[in-house]
Design an enzyme around this catalytic site. Structure first.
Site, PDB file in Angstrom:
ATOM      1  N   ASP A  69      15.410  -5.757  47.539  1.00  0.00           N
ATOM      2  CA  ASP A  69      15.018  -5.563  46.356  1.00  0.00           C
ATOM      3  C   ASP A  69      14.483  -6.584  45.481  1.00  0.00           C
ATOM      4  OD1 ASP A  69      17.478  -6.835  46.531  1.00  0.00           O
ATOM      5  OD2 ASP A  69      18.332  -6.156  44.541  1.00  0.00           O
ATOM      6  N   GLU A  70      13.708  -6.395  44.415  1.00  0.00           N
ATOM      7  CA  GLU A  70      13.259  -7.061  43.344  1.00  0.00           C
ATOM      8  C   GLU A  70      12.561  -8.615  43.784  1.00  0.00           C
ATOM      9  OE1 GLU A  70      16.621  -6.007  40.069  1.00  0.00           O
ATOM     10  OE2 GLU A  70      16.902  -7.609  41.186  1.00  0.00           O
ATOM     11  N   VAL A  71      11.610  -8.430  44.671  1.00  0.00           N
ATOM     12  CA  VAL A  71      10.846  -9.531  45.347  1.00  0.00           C
ATOM     13  C   VAL A  71       9.906  -9.790  44.131  1.00  0.00           C
ATOM     14  CG1 VAL A  71       9.520 -10.535  47.094  1.00  0.00           C
ATOM     15  CG2 VAL A  71      11.421  -9.000  47.674  1.00  0.00           C
ATOM     16  N   HIS A  76      15.923 -13.073  46.155  1.00  0.00           N
ATOM     17  CA  HIS A  76      17.285 -13.389  45.939  1.00  0.00           C
ATOM     18  C   HIS A  76      17.787 -14.240  46.816  1.00  0.00           C
ATOM     19  CE1 HIS A  76      17.807 -10.191  42.785  1.00  0.00           C
ATOM     20  NE2 HIS A  76      17.313  -9.529  43.394  1.00  0.00           N
TER      21      HIS A  76
END
Lengths: 689, 689
Positions: A313-315, A250
């Site tokens: 989050d969400e790597v 992100h």
């Protein structure tokens, strides 16, 4: 004696778990303990507010704020907060922590009698909480406004009651943040989790690495002075500010200025799409950690709070997998998977933060055995993840089930308790590690214009879930109070009720917006997932359509659903009300058609208008059967239900909520028809004739 | 090609005196010269705004403000003001005066073509004016928003275009002032006349004499920092700030702290009543002038403007007449009358101001032969007073006819020209002394909640009268554009359309406010004089009733009056529209009755609801006659007109505007009945059958 006569009834409803009852005060969150008493304290222009014991600048400012809001919400001018008449005496023992702290004492006790009110608290923060309760108690009758006599003892169930605001995907100017802090105070939320960076924007001035905000924000960022203003404003209101800089994924917007810290060569540009993206920080270079150290050195001093949120989050592992340097580094350090690489990265961040006196907080993904136990886990995955974290000895905060941008009914958030599910099986010591929760406002589908309407009033319901005793669960009571508080919340400066009206005016394009209002009132906007599926959205797609003016949950339809239930039991006024509404939906189509003809930008509204009008027609047909009292044929019912199913299909990204009360009527007709086929029912029908 | 086809029609309506035509752009004020051209410039997220020649911080801030407002009012996200696409080039020759000045160059030229727009101006203030014109040009069609191709050359007719805001009688917090400055900029008003003191409050921090604000304001005053903020905010928007400290009357609040400067012994307290009061400064003591000197020394530096308003209106001579000291002083100085005493006082003030580089401004009463000729006279008396001042060589500003608190129709303000009446007879040199005008917002009957709704949108009409060419006079065109601009004005932060909705919610007291909205839409609030006569008002009486939520002029009724005229000529859609509204007024009574029963605070609304319902019934009866096409009897007409007269009587301080379209129908029926008695009409009727 109006009050004397009704007090017994009132006492009955004012337990810790209020029942739906219009006589109960419209408080949100509902206090831990509340007893209504006979009598009332009138609110006159000379109403006085006096700090009898401890006083300081924060308390004085709170008193002024209380007086101003009371004036705004009642229309009664107060000469000064220190007017000479009956009023409120505040007994505060001391300031409490100078800046708001996790777990500080927020309890208060409030006694209102006809002779005056007394608010007692150990800390100024406790006073803030009590003042808001008192303000919400202001009630109107024939003689004017008054506070009902009452005894309240109150304290929060959870210490962490937050609102996460994503200011990266759509920019939220300073005033949006400030007015939401005012509203948060009004419902006793005490943490602003400020999601300051993401792929779509780096939103805070960084003096050490100015290309972060200069090239990563389209010019839309908070200056450090503005950040100080927000933190101070929040502290005045007993609200902590926890900043989030989301890493190592992100981070596209960061790389617009500093591509050298990405795991693949640049150049990078601010992301305009929504989703999960590949750009990821390079965990293999010491320079990356020095950069983060410099960044946190520059920014962490702005935030007095102990906690610093690093996202996590969400790597997407693709850049790491494809980078020879990262792979070599992973091999050297025995990091077998991307998860292990991220755990390493997090450990390094934890060290950097610790050196600045900060404690790491991150999303579910940061939880790994290597993480030291002071870290706080924020769960978007659910109570089982909370329970797992607690069993491992980590503190946690629930956000699963509190995603406001999913536009789910308030009742759903209300039923979602941090100690539900797997968490219910924890022992007391483990359960104590669950600190509370946070409502999340992700901003893919909101702008500064529409964000208030998505947050409020539903965030107030999350606030109640986190403050009030666990047994406060009556959904009807909650809805009644939520609607009342929603109106008063606009006096904090929110625009959640007004902004949609302006949007409809804009859609009407100079024409009369009334037909659009009639329509919008019986629709509900679809949330994140269906919108993402509906069309190709980016940050450059205008959010100025009907769906953007529709609410998450229709107040009118909720009322009509209740009416439909009562109408099915024979209530004449409800039948009349339903007929009026159904007829209006039918007749509104013509007005909408001319609006659409005059402004082809409204084309997508056509099928919505058709569906609502058809729901109106079906509703009127159902009313005919219901009022005639004769059973409908199975064929007729099946045909109408299938027609209704077609009406009810979402279109133009809105839910045709109008179909719901009609469905209840058809269900009632079906039930009656089934009853008519049973002998007893036939007998009854015979007797009735 | 939509645009190509319609351009001839458009050109025809876009003279300097626009006719009522929905195709004309909704600009207020109407430009001096405007030509619509074929084509359009689309507004996309990459719309660019670039200062090609001169640029400075004020211009940059104006560009950001323009981009933000354009985004808010269209919903289109602009990547940055410097987006890479087609857009606006600004050619500004230089900064102009650093702070806004009377008479500075505000002219601009705006050319919009499909390939881009160009704004040319000699000064930044000229650019500000042009940017607002461009923003108002944003238009929506099937393909989205665009600016129509256009050529505009524009400059103000009058140099002084003000809004006077009374913050003394009811306190107006900082944000009220700031958002009104934003709205003023949007309609090219360029003077905020800030009425900072009166009997009911001294509203500005005075460091030299702190008891002025400490004891004279109930704690409601602007700090000097806030004053600087307002002055800077105004300057950014090309708006001068002229402070008024009203002397020697209207000074009761001053004497709460400094009774020694009154002409009769104290003590004094802040006045809570409205009217003209006796406390008056003592003109006989040198200490009084030293006090004023100190006060002006403390405050005048905050205001960079050349002009300082000393009020001077409505001096009650009683204290002077009864004071031996004043009488002795008057005798000694040959001041035979109170008027002469005041003239002496003003001369002394003029000297004090001159020493600080300030020029005196005052209300009509300050005009006396002794006043030096640089003074400016503000007239609440009318154009004859303006003409008199001009003939004597004084400059003047008109406020007569622009008192917004009288709640008169916009058309009345629109027709009131500074060069009307006696002023029309002045020669060119004398007429040039009439600098312009000021809309006045006296605050006896408004609060911070309601003040926007009284100022706007009618102040925009005064703005047009003062900016646009004198021949721009078409009232229908004005009303159409005023209504459109009113909606857009909310994007400047005003609450003029929303605040009444909140007030009705409050009146509904938790119930459904819709019946109150239906009612309020066909009512108009009474203005200052009838309200003052209706009951005993003071500053402590809440302004939270129906009258406070009613507007000065009903949009709906204006539309229905037009409909009634068309219906009388046989228009079927208008007949339908009228019937729908009349029926709604009738049926709304029942809903209102239950609201009133549930909340006796609404009792006074009962007779209003009755009158509106009765107007609805009369309207339906009139429609029956009109649609049947048969003539009504004279008796019937007389009876119905007299019933309508009774309906139309104001009650609860509101005007029953609903009666007006009904009256037009009855008039039409009467006219037809008279025609039916003439032979030709009978013949026609015969042919029609």
């Amino acid at each position: 004696m109006r009050v004397g006569a009704s007090v017994v009834v009132l006492l009955a409803v004012c337990s810790a778990a209020p029942q739906s009852n219009s006589a109960a005060p419209a408080l949100i969150p509902w206090p831990a303990k509340l007893t209504l008493e006979p009598g009332e304290l009138p609110i006159n222009p000379d109403f006085s507010v006096r700090a009898a014991r401890f006083n300081d600048a924060r308390l004085e400012a709170a008193i002024r704020r209380f007086a101003n809001r009371l004036t705004l919400s009642t229309g009664i001018p107060l000469v000064t907060p220190q007017g000479g008449g009956l009023g409120l005496v505040i007994e505060c023992s001391g300031p409490g922590p100078e800046i708001p702290q996790l777990g500080e004492d927020e309890s208060y006790r409030l006694d209102v009698a006809p002779s005056g009110a007394k608010l007692t608290a150990a800390t100024v923060t406790g006073v803030l909480r009590g003042l808001e309760t008192l303000r919400q108690l202001a009630t109107q009758d024939a003689r004017g406004y008054y506070f009902p006599a009452i005894h309240i003892e109150d304290r929060p169930r959870f210490a962490w009651r937050g609102l996460m605001l994503d200011v990266s995907r759509h920019w939220m100017p300073l005033e949006v943040v400030l007015r939401n802090l005012d509203a948060m105070e009004a419902v006793k939320l005490n943490v602003l989790h400020w999601h300051l960076s993401d792929d779509q924007g780096f939103r805070i001035e960084c003096k050490r690495y100015p290309k972060l905000h200069e090239l990563g924000s389209d010019g839309h960022y908070y200056s450090q002075d503005e950040v100080r203003q927000v933190v101070g404003y929040a502290a005045q209101r007993g609200i902590r500010v926890v900043p989030e800089l989301d890493m190592p994924g992100h981070t596209t917007a960061w790389f617009a200025g500093y591509s050298e810290f990405a795991s693949a060569p640049g150049p990078y540009a601010i992301e305009r799409e929504w989703g999960i993206f590949k750009p990821t920080m390079d965990p293999s270079r010491e320079a990356t950690y020095r950069f983060i150290e410099g960044l946190i050195g520059d920014l962490s001093a702005l935030f007095p709070d102990h906690f610093f949120h690093i996202g996590g989050d969400e790597v997407d592992p693709e850049q790491w997998n494809k980078s020879a340097a990262v792979q070599a580094f992973a091999k050297k350090h025995g990091l077998a998977t991307p998860v292990a690489i991220q755990a390493y990265f997090n450990r390094r961040l934890q060290g950097i933060l610790k050196a600045r006196g900060k404690t790491l907080m991150g999303w579910d993904e940061v939880l790994s055995p290597e993480l030291s136990h002071d870290a706080i886990i924020q769960s978007w995955r659910g109570q089982s993840a909370l329970a797992e974290a607690a069993r491992k000895g980590y503190r946690s905060v629930l956000s699963f089930g509190y995603y406001l941008n999913h536009l789910q009914p308030a009742g759903l958030h209300y039923a979602n308790d941090p100690l539900n599910g797997d968490a219910a099986a924890l022992d007391a010591a483990q359960a104590a590690l669950i600190l509370g929760g946070e409502a999340c406002m992700w901003s893919e589908y909101v702008t500064e214009e529409t964000v208030d309407s998505v947050i409020w009033p539903r965030a107030a319901v999350v606030a109640e879930r986190l403050w009030s005793p666990g047994e406060t669960r009556d959904s009807d009571s909650m809805y009644g109070r939520m609607e009342a508080v929603s109106r008063v919340l606009e006096y904090t400066g929110l625009t959640h009720r007004w902004a949609p009206e302006r949007q409809l005016d804009r859609l009407a394009n100079g024409g009369d917006a009334e037909p659009l209002r009639v329509l919008a009132r019986v629709l509900e906007a679809q949330g994140h997932d269906p919108r993402a599926a509906a069309r190709h959205y980016t940050s450059l797609v205008p959010l100025n359509r009907l769906v953007d003016a529709a609410s998450a949950e229709s107040e009118l339809i909720r009322a009509l659903e209740k009416s439909a239930q009562r109408a099915a039991r024979g209530s004449k006024p409800d039948m009349e009300l339903l007929r009026r509404n159904f007829a209006l939906w039918e007749s509104n189509q013509k007005a909408l058609d001319s609006l659409i003809a005059a402004n082809p930008a409204l084309r997508e509204i056509g099928p919505v208008a058709d569906a609502v009008a058809r729901a109106g027609t079906l509703g009127l047909e159902a009313m005919d059967y219901l009022e005639a009292g004769r059973p409908a044929s199975g064929d007729w019912i099946a045909k109408k239900k299938s027609e209704l199913d077609r009406c009810a299909e979402p279109r133009a990204e809105v839910v045709i909520a109008a179909a719901r009360p009609v469905r209840l009527l058809l269900d009632a007709i079906e039930l009656r028809a089934q009853g008519a086929n049973r002998p007893a029912a036939r007998e009854n029908a015979g007797r009735a004739n």
